[in-house]
Motif scaffolding. Sequence first.
Motif, mmCIF file in Angstrom:
data_model
loop_
_atom_site.group_PDB
_atom_site.id
_atom_site.type_symbol
_atom_site.label_atom_id
_atom_site.label_comp_id
_atom_site.label_asym_id
_atom_site.label_seq_id
_atom_site.Cartn_x
_atom_site.Cartn_y
_atom_site.Cartn_z
ATOM 1 N N LEU A 39 0.838 -1.199 0.000
ATOM 2 C CA LEU A 39 0.000 0.000 0.000
ATOM 3 C C LEU A 39 0.868 1.241 0.000
ATOM 4 N N GLN A 40 0.440 2.277 -0.702
ATOM 5 C CA GLN A 40 1.149 3.550 -0.724
ATOM 6 C C GLN A 40 0.174 4.653 -0.362
ATOM 7 N N GLY A 41 0.598 5.528 0.561
ATOM 8 C CA GLY A 41 -0.244 6.622 1.027
ATOM 9 C C GLY A 41 -0.120 7.861 0.169
ATOM 10 N N ASP A 42 -0.697 8.935 0.667
ATOM 11 C CA ASP A 42 -0.700 10.215 -0.042
ATOM 12 C C ASP A 42 0.686 10.852 -0.063
ATOM 13 N N LEU A 43 0.863 11.740 -1.009
ATOM 14 C CA LEU A 43 2.089 12.512 -1.165
ATOM 15 C C LEU A 43 2.362 13.334 0.096
ATOM 16 N N GLU A 44 3.604 13.308 0.557
ATOM 17 C CA GLU A 44 4.019 14.113 1.712
ATOM 18 C C GLU A 44 5.310 14.837 1.353
ATOM 19 N N PHE A 45 5.506 16.004 1.940
ATOM 20 C CA PHE A 45 6.754 16.735 1.752
ATOM 21 C C PHE A 45 7.520 16.723 3.063
ATOM 22 N N MET A 46 8.792 16.380 2.980
ATOM 23 C CA MET A 46 9.637 16.256 4.156
ATOM 24 C C MET A 46 10.862 17.153 3.983
ATOM 25 N N VAL A 47 11.546 17.418 5.092
ATOM 26 C CA VAL A 47 12.791 18.167 5.060
ATOM 27 C C VAL A 47 13.921 17.204 5.408
ATOM 28 N N SER A 48 14.924 17.137 4.557
ATOM 29 C CA SER A 48 16.066 16.253 4.773
ATOM 30 C C SER A 48 16.850 16.699 6.000
ATOM 31 N N LYS A 49 17.160 15.760 6.892
ATOM 32 C CA LYS A 49 17.982 16.072 8.068
ATOM 33 C C LYS A 49 19.418 16.384 7.661
ATOM 34 N N GLU A 50 19.856 15.802 6.547
ATOM 35 C CA GLU A 50 21.231 15.998 6.087
ATOM 36 C C GLU A 50 21.428 17.301 5.337
ATOM 37 N N THR A 51 20.508 17.627 4.416
ATOM 38 C CA THR A 51 20.709 18.794 3.561
ATOM 39 C C THR A 51 19.805 19.969 3.912
ATOM 40 N N GLY A 52 18.726 19.716 4.648
ATOM 41 C CA GLY A 52 17.774 20.773 4.966
ATOM 42 C C GLY A 52 16.846 21.124 3.818
ATOM 43 N N LYS A 53 16.924 20.367 2.715
ATOM 44 C CA LYS A 53 16.092 20.634 1.546
ATOM 45 C C LYS A 53 14.837 19.773 1.578
ATOM 46 N N MET A 54 13.792 20.293 0.910
ATOM 47 C CA MET A 54 12.523 19.570 0.822
ATOM 48 C C MET A 54 12.627 18.442 -0.198
ATOM 49 N N TYR A 55 11.888 17.368 0.071
ATOM 50 C CA TYR A 55 11.728 16.303 -0.906
ATOM 51 C C TYR A 55 10.336 15.704 -0.769
ATOM 52 N N ALA A 56 9.865 15.081 -1.843
ATOM 53 C CA ALA A 56 8.538 14.466 -1.860
ATOM 54 C C ALA A 56 8.674 12.975 -1.590
ATOM 55 N N THR A 57 7.724 12.431 -0.839
ATOM 56 C CA THR A 57 7.723 11.004 -0.540
ATOM 57 C C THR A 57 6.282 10.558 -0.340
ATOM 58 N N ALA A 58 6.091 9.280 -0.238
ATOM 59 C CA ALA A 58 4.778 8.708 0.075
ATOM 60 C C ALA A 58 5.036 7.468 0.924
ATOM 61 N N PRO A 59 4.446 7.410 2.120
ATOM 62 C CA PRO A 59 4.697 6.256 2.983
ATOM 63 C C PRO A 59 4.126 4.981 2.371
ATOM 64 N N LYS A 60 4.800 3.863 2.631
ATOM 65 C CA LYS A 60 4.374 2.561 2.135
ATOM 66 C C LYS A 60 4.319 1.575 3.295
ATOM 67 N N CYS A 61 3.494 0.568 3.143
ATOM 68 C CA CYS A 61 3.453 -0.536 4.092
ATOM 69 C C CYS A 61 2.875 -1.746 3.374
ATOM 70 N N THR A 62 2.902 -2.872 4.049
ATOM 71 C CA THR A 62 2.267 -4.073 3.507
ATOM 72 C C THR A 62 1.201 -4.541 4.482
ATOM 73 N N ILE A 63 0.220 -5.244 3.940
ATOM 74 C CA ILE A 63 -0.847 -5.804 4.759
ATOM 75 C C ILE A 63 -1.123 -7.219 4.246
ATOM 76 N N PRO A 64 -1.197 -8.207 5.153
ATOM 77 C CA PRO A 64 -1.445 -9.588 4.713
ATOM 78 C C PRO A 64 -2.805 -9.719 4.029
ATOM 79 N N SER A 65 -2.906 -10.676 3.128
ATOM 80 C CA SER A 65 -4.180 -10.927 2.454
ATOM 81 C C SER A 65 -4.423 -12.431 2.349
ATOM 82 N N THR A 66 -5.645 -12.775 2.011
ATOM 83 C CA THR A 66 -6.002 -14.173 1.755
ATOM 84 C C THR A 66 -6.141 -14.414 0.258
#
Length: 115
Positions: A22-49
Amino acid sequence: MVRITDFKERVSAKGSFNVLVLQGDLEFMVSKETGKMYATAPKCTIPSTFDSATCEALKGKTMTGSIVKVECDEYDFAIPETGEVIKLGHRYEYSPIEKGQMENVVMNKPTFAMA
């Protein structure tokens, strides 16, 4: 909203099964290393039958909910692109509640008047 982007086969002591990626909505984060913005989307998995054919057919489908960051015990994680091993203290999980509604769930607690 959450989108099903892929599926993967997993093997456990009880046999094999498929997980939906699964992939969530677009998020904007600030890099701890460079201080610059970047776009990401959180992901996870969920078991299925579901079998592989059903999982394949589900790719691209959207469903209500969000992917939330959950604190957990620290664990080692290898960054796939670099192989660098880092320690993490969180994981991502699917929640059927939309992110914008989570604040309402927490803040709309019932109040009781004392007589």
